[in-house]
Design a protein around this motif. Structure first.
Motif, PDB file in Angstrom:
ATOM      1  N   TYR A 194       0.825  -1.205   0.000  1.00  0.00           N
ATOM      2  CA  TYR A 194       0.000   0.000   0.000  1.00  0.00           C
ATOM      3  C   TYR A 194       0.866   1.265   0.000  1.00  0.00           C
ATOM      4  N   ASN A 195       2.038   1.176   0.662  1.00  0.00           N
ATOM      5  CA  ASN A 195       2.925   2.337   0.776  1.00  0.00           C
ATOM      6  C   ASN A 195       4.123   2.274  -0.168  1.00  0.00           C
TER       7      ASN A 195
ATOM      8  N   GLN B  63       6.717   2.623  -3.204  1.00  0.00           N
ATOM      9  CA  GLN B  63       7.012   3.777  -4.042  1.00  0.00           C
ATOM     10  C   GLN B  63       7.432   3.398  -5.459  1.00  0.00           C
TER      11      GLN B  63
END
Length: 238
Positions: free
Chosen positions: A133-134, A136
């Motif tokens: 979800y996080n 990059q």
């Protein structure tokens, strides 16, 4: 109570998994039911050692005084370094540490040992989904998707005998986090854990672990002896 069970305690940070696992283990062994404790979670064992070593040899070591995960510290210190380490940690977890622990758990069960396991693959999936979800970079996202597919397959192939999902209201969880001295309160992480675990309880478990007995306990305002009594009463008849 039959032997060779895999009893999993899962839930958000601060619900009492570690303490209750130890109490349950002591109770079972005291009743002549041979039981062993295990801990299966992402970013531990070899990958944890990698993160901790990197944190100690970089300027991030000044943050190690807080009782929070070294991968979280490194992400604060250097995002690029954290992303590269994350890829290596994923390889160590998915292809070495976690499979070896699952093999160990299955061998113990064959030897009629009960395994009391904290987190198991439910907690591991939560962490990998939160990391995805996080994420990059595309490489990071692709790697994490591979890990999630593999862990989902392993959970389906080696389901627990019973999954005890411990829960508490968000205010209580964050307060326990603060009391433990974990440093910066990770509200988003705690919320994500609660959302995913509730989704797993209501929907995902029917597809992945349909033969697993599920037990949900809200530990808010409950003492440890009250919670362990509920657990013991429920697992006695498996």
């Amino acid at each position: 109570m039959r032997k060779g069970l895999l009893i999993v305690l899962s839930g958000s940070v601060g619900v009492g998994k570690s303490t209750l696992s130890k109490i349950l283990l002591k109770f079972l062994n005291s009743r002549g039911i041979p039981s062993i404790f295990m801990f299966i979670k992402s970013f531990h064992s070899l990958s944890y050692a990698l993160y901790l070593l990197t944190a100690k040899i970089t300027s991030a070591n000044r943050l190690l005084k807080y009782r929070i995960a070294p991968w979280y510290l490194l992400a604060k210190y250097n995002k690029v370094l954290a992303q590269r380490l994350g890829f290596i940690a994923f390889l160590l977890d998915v292809f070495i540490s976690i499979p070896l622990k699952i093999i160990k758990a299955q061998l113990l069960r064959l030897l009629k040992q009960n395994v009391v396991c904290e987190e198991y693959l439910v907690g591991t999936l939560t962490d990998y989904l939160y990391t995805l979800y996080n994420a990059q970079s595309n490489l990071e996202r692709k790697s994490l998707r591979v890990a999630i597919r593999f862990l989902t397959y392993m959970l389906k192939k080696y389901p627990p005998s019973i999954t005890i999902v411990l829960d508490a209201d968000e205010k209580s969880l964050l307060e326990r986090w603060r009391k433990r001295g974990y440093g910066e309160l990770q509200h988003n992480y705690v919320r994500f854990q609660k959302v995913f675990i509730n989704y797993y309880m209501k929907t995902l478990s029917y597809d992945l672990t349909k033969d697993t007995k599920m037990l949900h306990i809200d530990t808010t305002n409950k003492k440890f002896h009250e919670v362990i009594k509920i657990i013991i009463q429920d697992i006695t008849y498996i």
